[in-house]
Motif scaffolding. Structure first.
Motif, PDB file in Angstrom:
ATOM      1  N   LEU A 168       2.856  -6.390   2.037  1.00  0.00           N
ATOM      2  CA  LEU A 168       2.833  -5.153   2.812  1.00  0.00           C
ATOM      3  C   LEU A 168       2.488  -3.954   1.938  1.00  0.00           C
ATOM      4  O   LEU A 168       1.741  -3.054   2.352  1.00  0.00           O
ATOM      5  CB  LEU A 168       4.192  -4.940   3.487  1.00  0.00           C
ATOM      6  CG  LEU A 168       4.534  -5.923   4.614  1.00  0.00           C
ATOM      7  CD1 LEU A 168       5.996  -5.787   5.014  1.00  0.00           C
ATOM      8  CD2 LEU A 168       3.627  -5.706   5.815  1.00  0.00           C
ATOM      9  N   ARG A 200      -0.744  -1.466   2.379  1.00  0.00           N
ATOM     10  CA  ARG A 200      -0.582  -0.020   2.524  1.00  0.00           C
ATOM     11  C   ARG A 200      -1.396   0.752   1.482  1.00  0.00           C
ATOM     12  O   ARG A 200      -1.928   1.820   1.764  1.00  0.00           O
ATOM     13  CB  ARG A 200       0.890   0.361   2.385  1.00  0.00           C
ATOM     14  CG  ARG A 200       1.168   1.832   2.638  1.00  0.00           C
ATOM     15  CD  ARG A 200       2.620   2.160   2.562  1.00  0.00           C
ATOM     16  NE  ARG A 200       3.167   1.956   1.213  1.00  0.00           N
ATOM     17  CZ  ARG A 200       4.402   2.283   0.859  1.00  0.00           C
ATOM     18  NH1 ARG A 200       5.227   2.798   1.764  1.00  0.00           N
ATOM     19  NH2 ARG A 200       4.837   2.070  -0.360  1.00  0.00           N
ATOM     20  N   SER A 234       1.822  -1.648   8.201  1.00  0.00           N
ATOM     21  CA  SER A 234       2.578  -2.070   7.020  1.00  0.00           C
ATOM     22  C   SER A 234       3.570  -0.996   6.621  1.00  0.00           C
ATOM     23  O   SER A 234       4.713  -1.295   6.247  1.00  0.00           O
ATOM     24  CB  SER A 234       1.613  -2.352   5.864  1.00  0.00           C
ATOM     25  OG  SER A 234       0.698  -3.374   6.207  1.00  0.00           O
TER      26      SER A 234
END
Length: 364
Positions: A22, A26, A39
């Motif tokens: 994640l 991002r 995310s």
């Protein structure tokens, strides 16, 4: 008054692998904005923030936060991806697609060099839009063509390594100058006045022009700073090139060696120039490969000159043309920045080798 109770919120606990994935979504530049936002929502929720806090921090609605919290809780990372959207079933078969691709790649229409979507549609009996969609899906662009020229220089490898080595690791107490001339620059004036740029309308000019003479520009680009030494001359013989070398010699401080990168133009190898370099031992010549002007950085500077000053300029005399060039050089040197050379010699040679193999296979 009893406290209002909403829907239960799913607790999110991330594994190390999920958190790393994640974070990557991002931060990675090439991640889509939608996936980066999703995310960020999941990461904020996993850190203990409630839906309202996350919505306020990320400037989204509470419903959006709740949706992606629930999707991740149910399907983990796969839940953040877009689901396939419904649409009309495909009407054209795989065999028909193959037929279009094969015809595009292996045949040409009578009386033309390449297919258009309209002509191929008439030939195969499909709609023009169908042909266009198949071409787009397979990256086919029959209307486009590109030029190439492989260098036959037997010293290609040695010259590429030599010059790229100068760019990436220049020697101490030395200047690396990329030298060349842009010959026969025409002073062109349009036959009618230009119509200037206005809102909703591009600048307009006549297609024809009047010639008012030519000029040749000699330039030496300092690889380290991006600054240029220039001189304009009416001709570009060995005599003029020698005078330009004298100018470089005067401009470069004493005590510095000068490494000159230039092409194989006959002017650069004339007896006059050979004798000049022999009498100036601090100058070291590095010739580019045959048909290898792309490795000479001053060519990129010439491209900027053409794009920003010459292409759309209107000059009623050689004097006006020379002044326009001097103005460009002045601004260029005031805001000089070096070009960033990033590819190593091995990467360049590997790319040339791959292209050569594709060329050989195409004509085997």
């Amino acid at each position: 008054m009893p406290k209002r109770v909403g829907r239960p919120v799913a607790d999110l606990v991330l594994s190390e692998e999920e958190r790393a994935a994640l974070e990557g979504f991002r931060r990675r530049r090439k991640t889509s904005q939608a996936l980066a936002l999703r995310s960020a929502i999941v990461l904020a929720c996993a850190d203990g923030a409630n839906n309202g806090e996350v919505a306020e921090a990320l400037s989204v609605t509470r419903q959006t936060v709740g949706k992606w919290r629930a999707r991740f809780a149910a399907d983990r990372l796969e839940g953040l991806l877009d689901e396939p959207r419904p649409g009309a079933p495909r009407k054209i078969s795989d065999d028909a697609v193959e037929k279009v691709v094969t015809a595009t790649l292996e045949t040409t229409p009578k009386g033309a060099t390449h297919w258009s979507s309209r002509s191929l549609a008439e030939k195969l009996g499909y709609s023009q839009m169908t042909i266009a969609r198949i071409w787009r899906a397979f990256g086919l662009q029959p209307h486009r063509t590109e030029k190439f020229k492989l260098s036959p220089d037997p010293q290609l490898v040695e010259k590429v390594r030599d010059i790229v080595g100068l760019y990436l690791d220049p020697p101490d107490k030395a200047l690396v100058l990329c030298v060349d001339e842009k010959s026969q620059i025409q002073a062109l004036d349009r036959t009618q006045p230009l119509l200037p740029l206005q809102p909703g309308r591009a600048e307009r000019r006549t297609h024809d022009y009047r010639r008012h003479g030519t000029i040749s520009l000699f330039a030496a680009l300092d690889v380290a700073t991006g600054k240029v030494i220039t001189e304009t001359r009416k001709r570009h013989r060995a005599k003029e090139f020698r005078a330009f070398l004298d100018l470089i010699d005067a401009e470069v401080p004493e005590g510095l060696d000068v490494h000159v990168v230039m092409d194989n133009l006959s002017t650069h190898k004339s007896p006059t120039i050979v004798r000049w370099f022999a009498s100036h031992p601090r100058f070291h010549v590095h010739f580019t490969p045959t048909y290898g002007s792309w490795i000479n950085q001053v060519e990129r500077w010439f491209g900027l000159l053409e794009q920003r000053q010459l292409k759309r300029g209107s000059h009623r005399s050689v004097v006006a043309l020379v002044q326009a060039i001097r103005d460009f050089v002045e601004v260029s040197n005031e805001n000089a920045r070096p070009f960033q050379w990033v590819k190593t010699a091995d990467e360049i040679l590997a790319s040339i080798a791959r292209f050569a193999r594709r060329t050989i296979r195409a004509h085997a």
